[in-house]
Design an enzyme around this catalytic site. Sequence first.
Site, PDB file in Angstrom:
ATOM      1  N   GLY A  58       0.844  -1.188   0.000  1.00 30.42           N
ATOM      2  CA  GLY A  58       0.000   0.000   0.000  1.00 30.42           C
ATOM      3  C   GLY A  58       0.878   1.235   0.000  1.00 30.42           C
ATOM      4  CB  SER A  60       0.103   4.434  -4.449  1.00 29.06           C
ATOM      5  OG  SER A  60      -1.184   4.173  -3.903  1.00 29.06           O
ATOM      6  CD  GLU A  85      -2.415   3.487  -7.364  1.00 29.91           C
ATOM      7  OE1 GLU A  85      -3.324   4.256  -7.745  1.00 29.91           O
ATOM      8  OE2 GLU A  85      -2.198   3.248  -6.164  1.00 29.91           O
ATOM      9  CG  ASP A 122      -5.945  -7.614  -5.379  1.00 30.58           C
ATOM     10  OD1 ASP A 122      -5.662  -6.882  -4.415  1.00 30.58           O
ATOM     11  OD2 ASP A 122      -6.958  -8.340  -5.404  1.00 30.58           O
ATOM     12  CG  LEU A 150      -2.912  -3.153   1.347  1.00 29.34           C
ATOM     13  CD1 LEU A 150      -3.466  -4.547   1.096  1.00 29.34           C
ATOM     14  CD2 LEU A 150      -2.742  -2.428   0.029  1.00 29.34           C
ATOM     15  CB  ALA A 151      -6.250   2.780   2.740  1.00 24.87           C
ATOM     16  CE1 TYR A 236      -6.464   9.893  14.512  1.00 23.64           C
ATOM     17  CE2 TYR A 236      -8.777   9.326  14.169  1.00 23.64           C
ATOM     18  CZ  TYR A 236      -7.809  10.236  14.571  1.00 23.64           C
ATOM     19  OH  TYR A 236      -8.182  11.477  15.030  1.00 23.64           O
ATOM     20  CE1 TYR A 246     -11.597   5.990  11.139  1.00 20.30           C
ATOM     21  CE2 TYR A 246     -10.545   5.006  13.050  1.00 20.30           C
ATOM     22  CZ  TYR A 246     -10.516   5.338  11.722  1.00 20.30           C
ATOM     23  OH  TYR A 246      -9.428   5.028  10.970  1.00 20.30           O
ATOM     24  CB  VAL A 286      -6.365  15.516   4.544  1.00 19.61           C
ATOM     25  CG1 VAL A 286      -7.377  15.471   3.392  1.00 19.61           C
ATOM     26  CG2 VAL A 286      -6.766  16.583   5.547  1.00 19.61           C
TER      27      VAL A 286
END
Length: 405
Positions: A58, A60, A85, A122, A150-151, A236, A246, A286
């Site tokens: 992950g 990028s 991507e 992937d 990874l997100a 987080y 959350y 952000v």
Amino acid sequence: MILKPMVRNNICINAHPQGCRAEVRAQVERAKAFRDRLAGFGKNGSNVAKPFHVLVIGCSSGYGLASRIVAAMAYGADTVGFSYEKAPSALKPATPGWYFNNEFDRLAAQAGLFARTFSDVDAFSYEAKTKAIEVARERNFRYDLVIYSLASPVRTDPDTGELYRSVIKPIGRQYAGRSLDVFTGKISEATVQPATNEEIAQTVKVMGGEDWQLWIDALNKANVLAPGAITLAYSYIGPSFSWPIYHDGTIGQAKLHLEKTAHALTSRYQNENGLRAFVSINKAVVTRASAVIPVIPLYVATLFKVMKERNIHEDCVDQMLRLFSERLYRKDAAQIPTDQEKRIRIDDLEMGSSVQSEVSARISRIDESNLYLLADPEGFKSDFLRAHGFDVPGVDYDQEVSSFE
């Protein structure tokens, strides 16, 4: 054509090639400047603790990209990265990560560093794990740092082919809170219905630790993990008023699974090869998805204002520089400081009692008339646009883009 950001429902659906490249260059320059300030490293050259061969799953954008930049440009590590991507076409730009990855590879080669990026595989697949192993064997090295960042909102199970989707929802009851549109300055009430049991399970499948475990198991079986290697996943926690959507919601269940996976990996492998697995709790920043999560834009915009006023604001690169230098690779690297749950905490400045008290007090008073006095929606918006290559200093956005390559 002249490219402008195309934002639909607080999601940016395009990217600026030159802006993305300029953003990576700016981050790289900051990492290089830090390299030269590292005590006993850089210009002086010494045996200070450092990573040598780093795998970023992950890689990028956000914390993954910043991790790779810091590992390579501040510490001189060779890196391998994975992210999925979309390449550009004759009519459409690529995804931002495609440009970020390509510019990083170019700058790494320029600096004499090995970098191999897989932007078309992937990361959840067995193919990705096989490629990471093949690179290590081809180059005759072992990974001493593996970062899992990874997100993705979806995951295909590599064994069954079933597609899982994550959701950001509360559990047990509906959630209502104020939401900020940083592009209009409008504050509204947002209501989110509680997740079903199926949605909870799917979110854990996508964002929990199952795939992280598969990665480490595969790398260990192939004998491409260095003795004493470190592996990290990012998470987080945030303030208590955001917990219903959350920490105590679907995402929180996935993050709890991530923490359990860290303990399981350390327990399983520490005696075998010295592997240590951690979850690093990072500061609110952000991301490309931040603007659509209820409560988060208003909280983050207010947090930014408070931390900037106190000169303690950090972005992804700042956080990763501190993670590497003050946690992972400090002088006594054998003892990585953690909290009682064995988590690395670099959200300490954000979660300081004085900062949180001020943020809470401001949020209770904020309305559309005093928003720009008490919060920093412009800073949020700028960071959001920069994640897509827009609003990057030094880029002429009135100049026509002749190619999307």
